[in-house]
Motif scaffolding. Structure first.
Motif, PDB file in Angstrom:
ATOM      1  N   THR A  93      53.024  55.481  23.607  1.00 49.95           N
ATOM      2  CA  THR A  93      52.474  55.197  22.283  1.00 49.95           C
ATOM      3  C   THR A  93      53.375  54.202  21.560  1.00 49.95           C
ATOM      4  O   THR A  93      54.600  54.390  21.540  1.00 49.95           O
ATOM      5  CB  THR A  93      52.375  56.485  21.446  1.00 49.95           C
ATOM      6  N   PRO A  94      52.816  53.146  20.960  1.00 51.93           N
ATOM      7  CA  PRO A  94      53.648  52.220  20.182  1.00 51.93           C
ATOM      8  C   PRO A  94      54.427  52.968  19.107  1.00 51.93           C
ATOM      9  O   PRO A  94      53.867  53.786  18.371  1.00 51.93           O
ATOM     10  CB  PRO A  94      52.618  51.259  19.581  1.00 51.93           C
ATOM     11  N   ALA A  95      55.716  52.687  19.006  1.00 56.39           N
ATOM     12  CA  ALA A  95      56.583  53.421  18.075  1.00 56.39           C
ATOM     13  C   ALA A  95      56.082  53.334  16.642  1.00 56.39           C
ATOM     14  O   ALA A  95      56.198  54.293  15.873  1.00 56.39           O
ATOM     15  CB  ALA A  95      58.011  52.877  18.175  1.00 56.39           C
ATOM     16  N   ALA A  96      55.497  52.183  16.287  1.00 57.70           N
ATOM     17  CA  ALA A  96      55.064  51.991  14.907  1.00 57.70           C
ATOM     18  C   ALA A  96      53.932  52.931  14.505  1.00 57.70           C
ATOM     19  O   ALA A  96      53.688  53.125  13.309  1.00 57.70           O
ATOM     20  CB  ALA A  96      54.617  50.543  14.707  1.00 57.70           C
ATOM     21  N   LEU A  97      53.246  53.523  15.493  1.00 57.52           N
ATOM     22  CA  LEU A  97      52.090  54.366  15.176  1.00 57.52           C
ATOM     23  C   LEU A  97      52.443  55.839  15.040  1.00 57.52           C
ATOM     24  O   LEU A  97      51.621  56.631  14.566  1.00 57.52           O
ATOM     25  CB  LEU A  97      51.014  54.209  16.255  1.00 57.52           C
ATOM     26  N   LEU A  98      53.646  56.245  15.458  1.00 56.26           N
ATOM     27  CA  LEU A  98      53.973  57.666  15.487  1.00 56.26           C
ATOM     28  C   LEU A  98      53.883  58.305  14.105  1.00 56.26           C
ATOM     29  O   LEU A  98      53.249  59.353  13.933  1.00 56.26           O
ATOM     30  CB  LEU A  98      55.369  57.868  16.075  1.00 56.26           C
ATOM     31  N   THR A  99      54.526  57.706  13.130  1.00 58.20           N
ATOM     32  CA  THR A  99      54.532  58.274  11.785  1.00 58.20           C
ATOM     33  C   THR A  99      53.156  58.166  11.148  1.00 58.20           C
ATOM     34  O   THR A  99      52.673  59.121  10.515  1.00 58.20           O
ATOM     35  CB  THR A  99      55.574  57.562  10.908  1.00 58.20           C
ATOM     36  N   GLU A 100      52.502  57.022  11.309  1.00 57.41           N
ATOM     37  CA  GLU A 100      51.166  56.832  10.735  1.00 57.41           C
ATOM     38  C   GLU A 100      50.189  57.857  11.289  1.00 57.41           C
ATOM     39  O   GLU A 100      49.378  58.438  10.541  1.00 57.41           O
ATOM     40  CB  GLU A 100      50.683  55.406  11.047  1.00 57.41           C
ATOM     41  N   PHE A 101      50.248  58.120  12.600  1.00 57.01           N
ATOM     42  CA  PHE A 101      49.341  59.071  13.227  1.00 57.01           C
ATOM     43  C   PHE A 101      49.594  60.482  12.709  1.00 57.01           C
ATOM     44  O   PHE A 101      48.659  61.212  12.383  1.00 57.01           O
ATOM     45  CB  PHE A 101      49.523  59.019  14.748  1.00 57.01           C
ATOM     46  N   ARG A 102      50.860  60.866  12.626  1.00 59.85           N
ATOM     47  CA  ARG A 102      51.201  62.211  12.135  1.00 59.85           C
ATOM     48  C   ARG A 102      50.759  62.391  10.686  1.00 59.85           C
ATOM     49  O   ARG A 102      50.177  63.421  10.324  1.00 59.85           O
ATOM     50  CB  ARG A 102      52.709  62.429  12.259  1.00 59.85           C
ATOM     51  N   ASP A 103      51.004  61.395   9.847  1.00 58.76           N
ATOM     52  CA  ASP A 103      50.661  61.514   8.428  1.00 58.76           C
ATOM     53  C   ASP A 103      49.147  61.569   8.215  1.00 58.76           C
ATOM     54  O   ASP A 103      48.666  62.295   7.338  1.00 58.76           O
ATOM     55  CB  ASP A 103      51.249  60.336   7.643  1.00 58.76           C
ATOM     56  N   ARG A 104      48.413  60.827   9.023  1.00 65.81           N
ATOM     57  CA  ARG A 104      46.956  60.786   8.828  1.00 65.81           C
ATOM     58  C   ARG A 104      46.260  61.982   9.469  1.00 65.81           C
ATOM     59  O   ARG A 104      45.395  62.609   8.846  1.00 65.81           O
ATOM     60  CB  ARG A 104      46.388  59.489   9.417  1.00 65.81           C
ATOM     61  N   PHE A 105      46.622  62.309  10.711  1.00 67.82           N
ATOM     62  CA  PHE A 105      45.887  63.329  11.461  1.00 67.82           C
ATOM     63  C   PHE A 105      46.589  64.679  11.520  1.00 67.82           C
ATOM     64  O   PHE A 105      46.011  65.659  11.994  1.00 67.82           O
ATOM     65  CB  PHE A 105      45.619  62.841  12.889  1.00 67.82           C
ATOM     66  N   GLY A 106      47.848  64.720  11.078  1.00 71.94           N
ATOM     67  CA  GLY A 106      48.593  65.978  11.128  1.00 71.94           C
ATOM     68  C   GLY A 106      48.999  66.385  12.529  1.00 71.94           C
ATOM     69  O   GLY A 106      49.240  67.566  12.788  1.00 71.94           O
ATOM     70  N   VAL A 107      49.090  65.424  13.434  1.00 69.42           N
ATOM     71  CA  VAL A 107      49.401  65.693  14.842  1.00 69.42           C
ATOM     72  C   VAL A 107      50.695  64.990  15.220  1.00 69.42           C
ATOM     73  O   VAL A 107      50.841  63.785  14.997  1.00 69.42           O
ATOM     74  CB  VAL A 107      48.254  65.209  15.759  1.00 69.42           C
ATOM     75  N   VAL A 108      51.624  65.730  15.788  1.00 71.77           N
ATOM     76  CA  VAL A 108      52.869  65.153  16.291  1.00 71.77           C
ATOM     77  C   VAL A 108      52.604  64.572  17.679  1.00 71.77           C
ATOM     78  O   VAL A 108      52.114  65.270  18.564  1.00 71.77           O
ATOM     79  CB  VAL A 108      53.983  66.211  16.365  1.00 71.77           C
ATOM     80  N   LEU A 109      52.909  63.295  17.847  1.00 70.50           N
ATOM     81  CA  LEU A 109      52.768  62.655  19.146  1.00 70.50           C
ATOM     82  C   LEU A 109      54.078  62.802  19.913  1.00 70.50           C
ATOM     83  O   LEU A 109      55.147  62.459  19.404  1.00 70.50           O
ATOM     84  CB  LEU A 109      52.423  61.175  18.981  1.00 70.50           C
ATOM     85  N   ILE A 110      53.980  63.319  21.130  1.00 73.50           N
ATOM     86  CA  ILE A 110      55.155  63.578  21.949  1.00 73.50           C
ATOM     87  C   ILE A 110      55.206  62.554  23.078  1.00 73.50           C
ATOM     88  O   ILE A 110      54.306  62.492  23.909  1.00 73.50           O
ATOM     89  CB  ILE A 110      55.118  65.006  22.514  1.00 73.50           C
ATOM     90  N   ASP A 111      56.261  61.748  23.064  1.00 71.45           N
ATOM     91  CA  ASP A 111      56.441  60.759  24.116  1.00 71.45           C
ATOM     92  C   ASP A 111      57.066  61.448  25.327  1.00 71.45           C
ATOM     93  O   ASP A 111      57.371  62.641  25.304  1.00 71.45           O
ATOM     94  CB  ASP A 111      57.318  59.606  23.620  1.00 71.45           C
ATOM     95  N   GLY A 112      57.269  60.713  26.372  1.00 74.56           N
ATOM     96  CA  GLY A 112      57.865  61.278  27.567  1.00 74.56           C
ATOM     97  C   GLY A 112      57.702  60.322  28.721  1.00 74.56           C
ATOM     98  O   GLY A 112      57.194  59.208  28.560  1.00 74.56           O
ATOM     99  N   TYR A 113      58.136  60.739  29.900  1.00 82.36           N
ATOM    100  CA  TYR A 113      58.020  59.888  31.079  1.00 82.36           C
ATOM    101  C   TYR A 113      57.699  60.741  32.301  1.00 82.36           C
ATOM    102  O   TYR A 113      58.359  61.740  32.587  1.00 82.36           O
ATOM    103  CB  TYR A 113      59.315  59.118  31.340  1.00 82.36           C
ATOM    104  N   GLY A 114      56.687  60.295  32.998  1.00 79.39           N
ATOM    105  CA  GLY A 114      56.314  60.879  34.277  1.00 79.39           C
ATOM    106  C   GLY A 114      55.380  59.904  34.962  1.00 79.39           C
ATOM    107  O   GLY A 114      54.869  58.984  34.324  1.00 79.39           O
TER     108      GLY A 114
END
Length: 525
Positions: free
Chosen positions: A282-303
């Protein structure tokens, strides 16, 4: 550590607890075992033996999941195929896998008839009614049934359960051989990382030919949670589908996050119970915007399909722009082109090993050279360029094949894309290398716009945010970006179009300006 073992344990420990929802189907753990055993019986009664490859090609449906698991139940190998595969790619997958049985959705049968001969393919079973005559040169029939379920085979953790084909964005698709225990460890690792419990509902609309959606089912299996398999992703109905599922966790790809964020605000944005989403890339710039708008924490990771859930961080520890830290049970190195470890803060290729038995793929099916190249020195070479900081956090830089070399400098296409996405007129973008007159790379950007683009103004916008050599020379606007069914941008398609497709050439513009200035000076003289 096997799929039959996990299914039987869930049925024994929580036989009546809800496990699966898909369309109108509802199943608990006991019913899931019964359905998988019946699918296994159909395969076994029609001659499928342990180790045989069974190809499957359909959109998300309960029968598709049953037969993928049914293959593992009897020791056969499931080969789920991207429903968008056509022509040469589809022919390669069916030829390379040597599957002699294909289970397919009726609407896709016609694409099999258009392929050159498939020597190994003998039979085709159709999940539903085809869209016309079954005019294909193979024995074809509706999906058979069985009355009594099969006993599970004595499969081992290292036995291959599935062959999952890579998307083929840069070359021929490779069949990743996924052992039974790889799925077990995916379930165990992600369950711990997301803190999934038996009270949770896991909703996915990602396709079952993708490791993400298959592994979400395993997470439900080992955690006691419920798994809801939805239809193909639709931005307009995603939140209502998730709310109807009563989901508490979901699974998103970076492109899906961008699409959802770009939609107008709606009453459905927070009318759900999702607390977090596994959303790598997920683009870093969208993490806060997504959480504030939708109330969902986006969890990054690698696999990856070849590995497991290796790099992660908890919901409370998310750091924008970073994937997380290497998790227990794994070892990572970041190396230069000579295989030597780089200093913290310096980019290099990510190499991985596992201490968890059978948690990585065992290689690429019938591609020994590709297998040796990827697993050289007994480390899996990811092809990903990353940075590891002093404190152990890792940041993704780019796919090595997507790094752009210009004026003696390495340019990360991901970092250029992140800057361009910050512009209010840019909805989505892909940055990639094209040939220059000097025999090196030039930077080109293909942009999906949400407002008219002024290329000169966009270039000026990049000035204080990027090194001058990283600012795209060529730019164009497209209605959409070419993507795989998994949402990955097919940069190979854009590179083939080349600079000839550009609507803007920064160097040509500068030359014109210089020529005009020179002409004015001569005129004044």
């Amino acid at each position: 550590m096997t799929i039959p073992g996990m299914l039987l344990r869930r049925a024994q420990e929580a036989p009546e607890a809800p496990l699966l929802r898909c369309a109108q189907t509802r199943r608990n753990g006991r019913q899931m075992v019964e359905a998988v055993a019946l699918a296994g019986a159909v395969l076994r009664e029609h001659g499928v033996q342990p180790g045989d490859r069974v190809a499957l090609m359909a959109a998300n449906r309960v029968e598709l999941l049953d037969y993928i698991l049914g293959c593992a139940w009897i020791g056969a190998v499931a080969v789920p195929i991207n429903t968008a595969a056509r022509g040469d790619q589809l022919h390669h997958i069916l030829t390379n896998s040597e599957a002699n049985l294909l289970l397919i959705e009726g609407s896709l049968v016609e694409h099999i008839g258009r392929l050159p001969s498939l020597p190994a393919l003998d039979r085709v079973w159709v999940f539903d009614e085809p869209d016309g005559d079954l005019d294909i040169p193979y024995r074809t029939q509706p999906l058979p049934r069985a009355d009594v379920g099969a006993e599970p085979a004595a499969v081992l953790p290292g036995d291959t359960a599935a062959i999952l084909y890579t998307s083929g964005t840069t070359g021929v698709s490779k069949g990743v051989q996924c052992p039974q225990a790889q799925f077990y460890w995916w379930g165990i690792n992600v369950t711990a990382q997301l803190e999934i419990t038996a009270e949770d509902v896991l909703y996915t609309c990602l396709p079952l030919f993708h490791t993400n959606a298959l592994n979400a089912f395993i997470q439900a299996l080992v955690s006691g949670a419920e798994y809801v398999l939805g239809p193909r992703f639709s931005a307009s109905r995603f939140w209502t589908d998730a709310a109807r599922a009563n989901a508490t966790f979901t699974y998103l790809l970076g492109a899906m996050v961008s699409i959802l964020t770009s939609k107008p605000a709606s009453e459905h944005d927070r009318a759900h119970n999702i607390k977090a989403a596994l959303a790598p890339a997920t683009p870093a710039a969208l993490l806060t915007e997504f959480r504030d708008r939708f109330g969902v924490v986006l969890i990054d990771g690698y696999g990856s399909t070849e590995t497991n859930s290796i790099i992660a961080a908890s919901r409370q520890e998310q750091r924008p722009g970073y994937m997380g830290k290497v998790q227990p049970g794994f070892t990572a190195r970041v190396v230069n082109e000579f295989g030597l470890e780089v200093e913290p803060g310096q980019p290099g290729e990510l190499l991985l090993r596992s201490e968890q038995p059978h948690s990585f793929a065992t290689g690429y099916y019938a591609m020994p050279e590709a297998t040796v190249n990827a697993w050289k020195d007994l480390w899996f070479h990811t092809g990903d360029r990353v940075v590891i900081e002093e404190d152990g956090w890792l940041r993704f830089v780019d796919r090595i094949k997507d790094v752009i070399r210009r004026r003696g400098e390495n340019i990360s296409s991901v970092e250029v894309e992140q800057v361009l996405r910050q512009h209010p007129s840019v909805s989505d973008v892909a940055v990639y290398a094209v040939d220059s007159e000097l025999g090196e790379d030039e930077v080109m950007a293909a942009i999906v716009a949400k407002a008219p683009i002024d290329f000169e103004e966009l270039t000026d916008f990049c000035g204080p945010r990027l090194a001058s050599y990283a600012i795209p020379r060529f730019m164009m606007v497209r209605e959409s970006l070419p993507r795989t069914e998994n949402g990955k941008i097919r940069k190979s398609v854009l590179r083939e179009e080349g600079a000839e497709a550009a609507q803007w050439d920064r160097d040509a513009r500068a030359r014109l300006q210089n020529e005009r200035i020179a002409a004015e000076m001569l005129g004044n003289g």
